[in-house]
Design an enzyme around this catalytic site. Sequence first.
Site, PDB file in Angstrom:
ATOM      1  N   ASP A 189      12.365   2.151   0.703  1.00 48.93           N
ATOM      2  CA  ASP A 189      11.006   2.676   0.837  1.00 48.93           C
ATOM      3  C   ASP A 189      10.880   3.387   2.185  1.00 48.93           C
ATOM      4  O   ASP A 189      11.355   2.905   3.212  1.00 48.93           O
ATOM      5  CB  ASP A 189       9.982   1.532   0.735  1.00 48.93           C
ATOM      6  N   ASN A 202       3.137  -2.265  -8.832  1.00 50.16           N
ATOM      7  CA  ASN A 202       1.729  -1.897  -8.800  1.00 50.16           C
ATOM      8  C   ASN A 202       1.438  -0.964  -9.971  1.00 50.16           C
ATOM      9  O   ASN A 202       2.194  -0.028 -10.231  1.00 50.16           O
ATOM     10  CB  ASN A 202       1.399  -1.201  -7.471  1.00 50.16           C
ATOM     11  N   GLU A 244       0.176   4.100  -5.987  1.00 47.70           N
ATOM     12  CA  GLU A 244       0.041   5.385  -5.289  1.00 47.70           C
ATOM     13  C   GLU A 244       0.929   6.452  -5.908  1.00 47.70           C
ATOM     14  O   GLU A 244       0.545   7.618  -5.973  1.00 47.70           O
ATOM     15  CB  GLU A 244       0.406   5.222  -3.805  1.00 47.70           C
ATOM     16  N   VAL A 245       2.128   6.076  -6.302  1.00 49.13           N
ATOM     17  CA  VAL A 245       3.066   7.033  -6.903  1.00 49.13           C
ATOM     18  C   VAL A 245       3.137   6.739  -8.400  1.00 49.13           C
ATOM     19  O   VAL A 245       3.522   5.633  -8.805  1.00 49.13           O
ATOM     20  CB  VAL A 245       4.461   6.933  -6.259  1.00 49.13           C
ATOM     21  N   HIS A 293       7.796   2.029 -10.585  1.00 49.56           N
ATOM     22  CA  HIS A 293       8.745   1.583  -9.560  1.00 49.56           C
ATOM     23  C   HIS A 293       8.498   0.128  -9.255  1.00 49.56           C
ATOM     24  O   HIS A 293       7.367  -0.338  -9.264  1.00 49.56           O
ATOM     25  CB  HIS A 293       8.624   2.430  -8.284  1.00 49.56           C
ATOM     26  N   MET A 294       9.569  -0.571  -8.969  1.00 49.08           N
ATOM     27  CA  MET A 294       9.471  -1.971  -8.578  1.00 49.08           C
ATOM     28  C   MET A 294       9.843  -2.094  -7.106  1.00 49.08           C
ATOM     29  O   MET A 294      10.944  -1.713  -6.702  1.00 49.08           O
ATOM     30  CB  MET A 294      10.406  -2.829  -9.442  1.00 49.08           C
ATOM     31  N   HIS A 295       8.882  -2.587  -6.324  1.00 49.76           N
ATOM     32  CA  HIS A 295       9.181  -2.882  -4.925  1.00 49.76           C
ATOM     33  C   HIS A 295      10.006  -4.165  -4.857  1.00 49.76           C
ATOM     34  O   HIS A 295       9.690  -5.149  -5.544  1.00 49.76           O
ATOM     35  CB  HIS A 295       7.890  -3.140  -4.138  1.00 49.76           C
TER      36      HIS A 295
HETATM   37  P1  AMP Z   1       2.794   2.125  -4.793  1.00 48.37           P
HETATM   38  O1  AMP Z   1       2.651   3.304  -5.709  1.00 48.37           O
HETATM   39  O2  AMP Z   1       1.521   1.816  -4.066  1.00 48.37           O
HETATM   40  O3  AMP Z   1       3.342   0.907  -5.491  1.00 48.37           O
HETATM   41  O4  AMP Z   1       3.842   2.466  -3.667  1.00 48.37           O
HETATM   42  C1  AMP Z   1       4.519   3.673  -3.548  1.00 48.37           C
HETATM   43  C2  AMP Z   1       5.585   3.485  -2.486  1.00 48.37           C
HETATM   44  O5  AMP Z   1       6.411   4.626  -2.467  1.00 48.37           O
HETATM   45  C3  AMP Z   1       5.046   3.288  -1.063  1.00 48.37           C
HETATM   46  O6  AMP Z   1       5.515   2.033  -0.552  1.00 48.37           O
HETATM   47  C4  AMP Z   1       5.623   4.474  -0.307  1.00 48.37           C
HETATM   48  O7  AMP Z   1       5.978   4.153   1.009  1.00 48.37           O
HETATM   49  C5  AMP Z   1       6.836   4.828  -1.142  1.00 48.37           C
HETATM   50  N1  AMP Z   1       7.265   6.213  -1.041  1.00 48.37           N
HETATM   51  C6  AMP Z   1       6.512   7.323  -1.195  1.00 48.37           C
HETATM   52  N2  AMP Z   1       7.262   8.425  -1.035  1.00 48.37           N
HETATM   53  C7  AMP Z   1       8.532   7.995  -0.807  1.00 48.37           C
HETATM   54  C8  AMP Z   1       9.779   8.659  -0.576  1.00 48.37           C
HETATM   55  N3  AMP Z   1       9.862   9.997  -0.550  1.00 48.37           N
HETATM   56  N4  AMP Z   1      10.877   7.896  -0.360  1.00 48.37           N
HETATM   57  C9  AMP Z   1      10.792   6.558  -0.382  1.00 48.37           C
HETATM   58  N5  AMP Z   1       9.660   5.883  -0.603  1.00 48.37           N
HETATM   59  C10 AMP Z   1       8.538   6.586  -0.805  1.00 48.37           C
END
Ligand code: AMP
Length: 124
Positions: free
Chosen positions: A37, A93, A101-102, A106-108
């Site tokens: 991340d 999320n 947010e994205v 994706h799995m953190h």
């Molecule tokens: P969320 O959608 O809230 O679960 O989290 C999106 C995650 O993507 C956040 O923790 C960001 O820091 C991460 N993120 C966004 N753009 C990038 C990128 N270009 N490379 C790596 N991580 C990213």
Amino acid sequence: MSGDPRAAESCIFCRIVRGEIPANKLHEDEDVLAFHDVRPQAPVHFLLIPKEHVATLYDAGMAQHRALGKMLALAGDLARKAGAEDGFRCIINTGRVGHQEVYHVHMHVIGGPDPVGPMLLRRR
Ligand code: AMP
């Protein structure tokens, strides 16, 4: 980049999959990609994504079971190799309430060495 953030063309994670923007990768195969991340919230913080563009878990189904299964199956080994040797947390999320947010599933994977804290902040 302009455009619908839910669409594959403008999706930042699809751009990483296509190699259009760089990422610090931990694993890549035909189904999934793992990368650190860019704004880590713990010493170990990486993301596992399906290579296929799927906006949210709502949009996922049995057609994605191979990639989604791989994300779970790889998490422990990748977490250990990244330095989380005494536990970690996986978070997906989803949507507005889930604070996504994205809009590409994706799995953190978030881990120590220190405990990552309670799962959610208690409101009462
Ligand atoms: P969320 O959608 O809230 O679960 O989290 C999106 C995650 O993507 C956040 O923790 C960001 O820091 C991460 N993120 C966004 N753009 C990038 C990128 N270009 N490379 C790596 N991580 C990213």
